[in-house]
Scaffold this active site. Structure first.
Site, PDB file in Angstrom:
ATOM      1  N   GLY A  25       7.330  -2.027   5.657  1.00  0.00           N
ATOM      2  CA  GLY A  25       8.689  -2.523   5.511  1.00  0.00           C
ATOM      3  C   GLY A  25       9.753  -1.669   6.163  1.00  0.00           C
ATOM      4  O   GLY A  25       9.517  -0.523   6.534  1.00  0.00           O
ATOM      5  N   SER A  83      12.409   5.429  14.451  1.00  0.00           N
ATOM      6  CA  SER A  83      11.287   4.999  15.288  1.00  0.00           C
ATOM      7  C   SER A  83      11.825   4.694  16.673  1.00  0.00           C
ATOM      8  O   SER A  83      12.364   3.619  16.912  1.00  0.00           O
ATOM      9  CB  SER A  83      10.652   3.743  14.684  1.00  0.00           C
ATOM     10  OG  SER A  83      10.076   4.071  13.457  1.00  0.00           O
ATOM     11  N   PHE A  84      11.687   5.633  17.571  1.00  0.00           N
ATOM     12  CA  PHE A  84      12.341   5.506  18.871  1.00  0.00           C
ATOM     13  C   PHE A  84      11.450   4.767  19.878  1.00  0.00           C
ATOM     14  O   PHE A  84      11.764   3.694  20.318  1.00  0.00           O
ATOM     15  CB  PHE A  84      12.744   6.902  19.376  1.00  0.00           C
ATOM     16  CG  PHE A  84      13.937   6.835  20.265  1.00  0.00           C
ATOM     17  CD1 PHE A  84      15.154   6.426  19.777  1.00  0.00           C
ATOM     18  CD2 PHE A  84      13.851   7.162  21.613  1.00  0.00           C
ATOM     19  CE1 PHE A  84      16.270   6.340  20.594  1.00  0.00           C
ATOM     20  CE2 PHE A  84      14.957   7.085  22.445  1.00  0.00           C
ATOM     21  CZ  PHE A  84      16.164   6.678  21.926  1.00  0.00           C
ATOM     22  N   HIS A  85      10.349   5.386  20.217  1.00  0.00           N
ATOM     23  CA  HIS A  85       9.233   4.750  20.916  1.00  0.00           C
ATOM     24  C   HIS A  85       9.451   4.259  22.345  1.00  0.00           C
ATOM     25  O   HIS A  85       8.489   3.940  23.031  1.00  0.00           O
ATOM     26  CB  HIS A  85       8.668   3.573  20.111  1.00  0.00           C
ATOM     27  CG  HIS A  85       8.331   3.890  18.688  1.00  0.00           C
ATOM     28  ND1 HIS A  85       7.834   5.100  18.283  1.00  0.00           N
ATOM     29  CD2 HIS A  85       8.416   3.137  17.559  1.00  0.00           C
ATOM     30  CE1 HIS A  85       7.634   5.088  16.971  1.00  0.00           C
ATOM     31  NE2 HIS A  85       7.987   3.917  16.513  1.00  0.00           N
ATOM     32  N   CYS A 106       2.717  -2.574  15.570  1.00  0.00           N
ATOM     33  CA  CYS A 106       2.578  -2.249  14.146  1.00  0.00           C
ATOM     34  C   CYS A 106       1.905  -3.386  13.404  1.00  0.00           C
ATOM     35  O   CYS A 106       2.337  -4.542  13.504  1.00  0.00           O
ATOM     36  CB  CYS A 106       3.970  -1.995  13.566  1.00  0.00           C
ATOM     37  SG  CYS A 106       3.970  -1.816  11.770  1.00  0.00           S
ATOM     38  N   CYS A 118       3.410   8.495   1.169  1.00  0.00           N
ATOM     39  CA  CYS A 118       4.068   7.534   2.062  1.00  0.00           C
ATOM     40  C   CYS A 118       4.184   6.226   1.290  1.00  0.00           C
ATOM     41  O   CYS A 118       3.180   5.642   0.899  1.00  0.00           O
ATOM     42  CB  CYS A 118       3.187   7.394   3.308  1.00  0.00           C
ATOM     43  SG  CYS A 118       3.770   6.140   4.437  1.00  0.00           S
ATOM     44  N   GLU A 174       0.826  -1.198   0.000  1.00  0.00           N
ATOM     45  CA  GLU A 174       0.000   0.000   0.000  1.00  0.00           C
ATOM     46  C   GLU A 174       0.864   1.253   0.000  1.00  0.00           C
ATOM     47  O   GLU A 174       1.984   1.261   0.514  1.00  0.00           O
ATOM     48  CB  GLU A 174      -0.928  -0.010   1.223  1.00  0.00           C
ATOM     49  CG  GLU A 174      -2.002  -1.074   1.074  1.00  0.00           C
ATOM     50  CD  GLU A 174      -2.880  -1.254   2.289  1.00  0.00           C
ATOM     51  OE1 GLU A 174      -4.011  -1.717   2.115  1.00  0.00           O
ATOM     52  OE2 GLU A 174      -2.456  -0.946   3.409  1.00  0.00           O
ATOM     53  N   CYS A 206      -0.562   5.658  10.115  1.00  0.00           N
ATOM     54  CA  CYS A 206       0.718   4.981  10.379  1.00  0.00           C
ATOM     55  C   CYS A 206       0.493   3.637  11.050  1.00  0.00           C
ATOM     56  O   CYS A 206      -0.229   3.552  12.038  1.00  0.00           O
ATOM     57  CB  CYS A 206       1.566   5.766  11.378  1.00  0.00           C
ATOM     58  SG  CYS A 206       1.986   7.376  10.880  1.00  0.00           S
ATOM     59  N   CYS A 257       7.021  -6.961   6.645  1.00  0.00           N
ATOM     60  CA  CYS A 257       8.256  -6.469   7.259  1.00  0.00           C
ATOM     61  C   CYS A 257       8.919  -7.630   7.973  1.00  0.00           C
ATOM     62  O   CYS A 257       8.238  -8.452   8.584  1.00  0.00           O
ATOM     63  CB  CYS A 257       7.925  -5.355   8.262  1.00  0.00           C
ATOM     64  SG  CYS A 257       9.402  -4.583   8.957  1.00  0.00           S
ATOM     65  N   SER A 278      12.393   6.511   7.146  1.00  0.00           N
ATOM     66  CA  SER A 278      12.208   6.146   8.549  1.00  0.00           C
ATOM     67  C   SER A 278      12.738   4.736   8.799  1.00  0.00           C
ATOM     68  O   SER A 278      12.402   3.800   8.082  1.00  0.00           O
ATOM     69  CB  SER A 278      10.716   6.210   8.896  1.00  0.00           C
ATOM     70  OG  SER A 278      10.485   5.686  10.186  1.00  0.00           O
ATOM     71  N   ASN A 310      -2.173   4.297  16.589  1.00  0.00           N
ATOM     72  CA  ASN A 310      -3.331   3.972  15.744  1.00  0.00           C
ATOM     73  C   ASN A 310      -3.701   2.512  15.960  1.00  0.00           C
ATOM     74  O   ASN A 310      -2.892   1.625  15.720  1.00  0.00           O
ATOM     75  CB  ASN A 310      -2.996   4.209  14.264  1.00  0.00           C
ATOM     76  CG  ASN A 310      -2.762   5.682  13.995  1.00  0.00           C
ATOM     77  OD1 ASN A 310      -3.572   6.529  14.379  1.00  0.00           O
ATOM     78  ND2 ASN A 310      -1.641   6.005  13.381  1.00  0.00           N
ATOM     79  N   CYS A 321       7.632  -5.334  15.279  1.00  0.00           N
ATOM     80  CA  CYS A 321       7.267  -4.366  16.320  1.00  0.00           C
ATOM     81  C   CYS A 321       5.844  -4.669  16.792  1.00  0.00           C
ATOM     82  O   CYS A 321       4.937  -4.800  15.964  1.00  0.00           O
ATOM     83  CB  CYS A 321       7.378  -2.947  15.774  1.00  0.00           C
ATOM     84  SG  CYS A 321       9.028  -2.613  15.139  1.00  0.00           S
TER      85      CYS A 321
HETATM   86  N1  SAH Z   1       9.923   0.346   9.235  1.00  0.00           N
HETATM   87  C1  SAH Z   1      10.133   1.732   9.334  1.00  0.00           C
HETATM   88  C2  SAH Z   1       9.177   2.554   8.509  1.00  0.00           C
HETATM   89  C3  SAH Z   1       7.748   2.156   8.480  1.00  0.00           C
HETATM   90  S1  SAH Z   1       6.782   2.434   9.910  1.00  0.00           S
HETATM   91  C4  SAH Z   1      10.099   2.159  10.780  1.00  0.00           C
HETATM   92  O1  SAH Z   1       9.689   1.377  11.614  1.00  0.00           O
HETATM   93  O2  SAH Z   1      10.528   3.273  11.059  1.00  0.00           O
HETATM   94  C5  SAH Z   1       6.502   4.202   9.921  1.00  0.00           C
HETATM   95  C6  SAH Z   1       6.202   4.768  11.300  1.00  0.00           C
HETATM   96  O3  SAH Z   1       4.910   4.358  11.762  1.00  0.00           O
HETATM   97  C7  SAH Z   1       7.191   4.286  12.341  1.00  0.00           C
HETATM   98  O4  SAH Z   1       7.617   5.323  13.190  1.00  0.00           O
HETATM   99  C8  SAH Z   1       6.367   3.294  13.110  1.00  0.00           C
HETATM  100  O5  SAH Z   1       6.892   3.079  14.372  1.00  0.00           O
HETATM  101  C9  SAH Z   1       5.011   3.956  13.111  1.00  0.00           C
HETATM  102  N2  SAH Z   1       3.905   3.048  13.461  1.00  0.00           N
HETATM  103  C10 SAH Z   1       3.833   1.721  13.236  1.00  0.00           C
HETATM  104  N3  SAH Z   1       2.676   1.222  13.725  1.00  0.00           N
HETATM  105  C11 SAH Z   1       2.001   2.253  14.275  1.00  0.00           C
HETATM  106  C12 SAH Z   1       0.747   2.382  14.904  1.00  0.00           C
HETATM  107  N4  SAH Z   1      -0.073   1.344  15.052  1.00  0.00           N
HETATM  108  N5  SAH Z   1       0.366   3.611  15.332  1.00  0.00           N
HETATM  109  C13 SAH Z   1       1.166   4.684  15.142  1.00  0.00           C
HETATM  110  N6  SAH Z   1       2.366   4.627  14.535  1.00  0.00           N
HETATM  111  C14 SAH Z   1       2.788   3.424  14.113  1.00  0.00           C
HETATM  112 FE1  SF4 Z   2       8.473  -3.033  10.402  1.00  0.00          FE
HETATM  113 FE2  SF4 Z   2       8.524  -0.400  10.909  1.00  0.00          FE
HETATM  114 FE3  SF4 Z   2       6.316  -1.876  11.421  1.00  0.00          FE
HETATM  115 FE4  SF4 Z   2       8.505  -2.188  12.924  1.00  0.00          FE
HETATM  116  S1  SF4 Z   2       7.240  -0.312  12.756  1.00  0.00           S
HETATM  117  S2  SF4 Z   2       7.226  -3.854  12.068  1.00  0.00           S
HETATM  118  S3  SF4 Z   2      10.110  -1.908  11.426  1.00  0.00           S
HETATM  119  S4  SF4 Z   2       7.184  -1.478   9.410  1.00  0.00           S
END
Ligand code: SAH
Ligand code: SF4
Length: 391
Positions: free
Chosen positions: A194, A248-250, A142, A128, A115, A368, A135, A226, A325, A139
């Protein structure tokens, strides 16, 4: 909560090559295209000019049909037709959110789907894009990370997402040279499906085309990649691509980050921060974006905010707070808005820009981390998908 999948799947299982077939010119670097054109008998002294002409047709005029390349002779066009194709992924469906966000479901060679999401804003339009089907990372917050089927996108499939969005926005006629400001599609973020740094070469080759004045011609400062923190590839991103970086620090302790972003078990916070401090392009005008997803009672305390500030002290940074989200079956809840505000205020008082990312396209599951949800639900059984050789 421990993720049920390993930190990374064996990367050897990620197919890197596609089935042999007609050669697609989209995504080919200048040097590779030159080689290919030489290979079909283009005179050496014409090759450079031919590459430029073809690039302009494909990337600046949106032409996918050799017959329309009217500054090439009929016989040369026939030669190209016999040897090459110009193909973008197939658009399976398009959904439009009530906030103007558009989500494209795209089918790639072999039947896999990804997508891409277009987000219009007042002063810009951001696409985006995805770099992998699914992936390899897992995480826990995600949705993409729950999808096991993975393959890397080719450079052509990565650039193709931009061409498709341009088609849909009808932007081929009103693109005006290098004036990025007035474009509908003015910015690109690699924040779709990814981990871009696990598909480094293809992402790099694609972004070089996106930044090339004879390619898509977007300034490198309008492209943000990212990463979840693939430390060994971080400095390469600056050296070989030169776009902006988001991380993506989190989590502010290894204990929390291990659970949210399991790649942290391989490269922990300290190692990641060191790689970011050493990032070759670091400056105030090219700050690193720290993405921080706000998850209720997991990483959203005031202590977390203070720890975050301490960890990144001295790094030119922006902090992007992303309200979590939710997706069907997601194990977490979004932080309360009052808590997000408290967190943002602490960051702000420490001198950082701390925009809270407004969720966009939630009604079409385009926000996201939600990508793939629709697709997974509707997807045909896996056995019907043709796997490429080389898995
Ligand atoms: N794999 C890369 C890029 C794709 S994810 C990465 O992890 O950075 C893009 C962004 O969306 C990242 O910061 C990720 O942590 C965030 N993201 C993933 N799942 C999410 C969710 N359910 N709610 C909000 N942000 C999310
Ligand atoms: Fe992959 Fe980024 Fe999602 Fe983590 S947040 S599973 S690295 S797409």
């Amino acid at each position: 909560m421990e993720p049920s999948l390993p930190i990374t799947q064996d990367l050897l299982t990620v197919p890197r090559t596609l089935p042999s077939g007609p050669i697609n010119l989209i995504g080919m670097s200048r040097s590779l295209m030159s080689e290919r054109l030489l290979g079909i008998g283009t005179p050496k002294k014409q090759v450079r000019m031919r590459v430029t002409q073809i690039w302009q047709w494909i990337y600046q005029k949106g032409i996918r049909n050799f017959a329309e390349m009217t500054n090439l002779s009929k016989s040369y066009r026939d030669l190209l037709i016999d040897n090459f194709v110009i193909e973008v992924p197939q658009v399976v469906s398009k959904q439009c959110s009530k906030d103007g966000t558009r989500k494209y479901l795209l089918r790639l060679a072999g039947g896999h789907e990804v997508e891409a999401v277009y987000i219009p804003e007042e002063d810009r339009g951001t696409l985006c894009i995805s770099s992998q089907v699914g992936c390899t990372l897992t995480c826990s917050f995600c949705h993409t990370g729950t999808q096991k089927l993975v393959r890397n996108l080719t450079a052509g499939e990565i650039v193709g997402q931009i061409l498709i969005a341009r088609d849909d926005l009808d932007e081929w006629t009103n693109v005006n040279g290098t004036n990025n400001e007035i474009r509908l599609l003015s910015n690109v973020v690699l924040m779709g499906m990814g981990e871009p740094l696990y598909n480094f070469e293809n992402v790099r080759d694609a972004l070089k085309i996106v930044m090339d004045p004879e390619g898509i011609c977007l300034s490198r400062k309008r492209i943000t990649l990212s990463t979840s923190g693939v430390v060994p590839e971080i400095s390469r991103t600056a050296d070989e691509i030169g776009c902006l970086l988001a991380v993506s620090f989190h989590g502010t302790t290894d204990e929390i980050r291990d659970k949210l972003v399991p790649i942290n078990k391989k490269w922990n916070i300290e190692t990641l921060i060191k790689a970011l401090r050493d990032y070759p392009r670091l400056s105030n005008s090219e700050r690193i974006t720290f993405e921080y997803v706000m998850i209720k009672d997991v990483n959203d305390s005031e202590m977390d905010a203070f720890r975050l500030i301490k960890l990144i002290a001295g790094i030119p940074a922006k902090i992007n707070l992303i309200p979590f989200n939710e997706w069907p079956g997601s194990p977490y809840k979004r932080s309360d808005w009052s808590q997000i505000k408290k967190f943002a205020d602490i960051i702000h008082r420490a001198g950082y820009a701390s925009p809270v990312r407004t969720p966009r396209g939630e009604d079409i599951m385009a926000a996201c981390g939600q990508l793939k949800s629709e697709t997974e639900r509707q997807r045909k059984p896996r056995k019907e998908i043709t796997f490429e050789t080389g898995i």
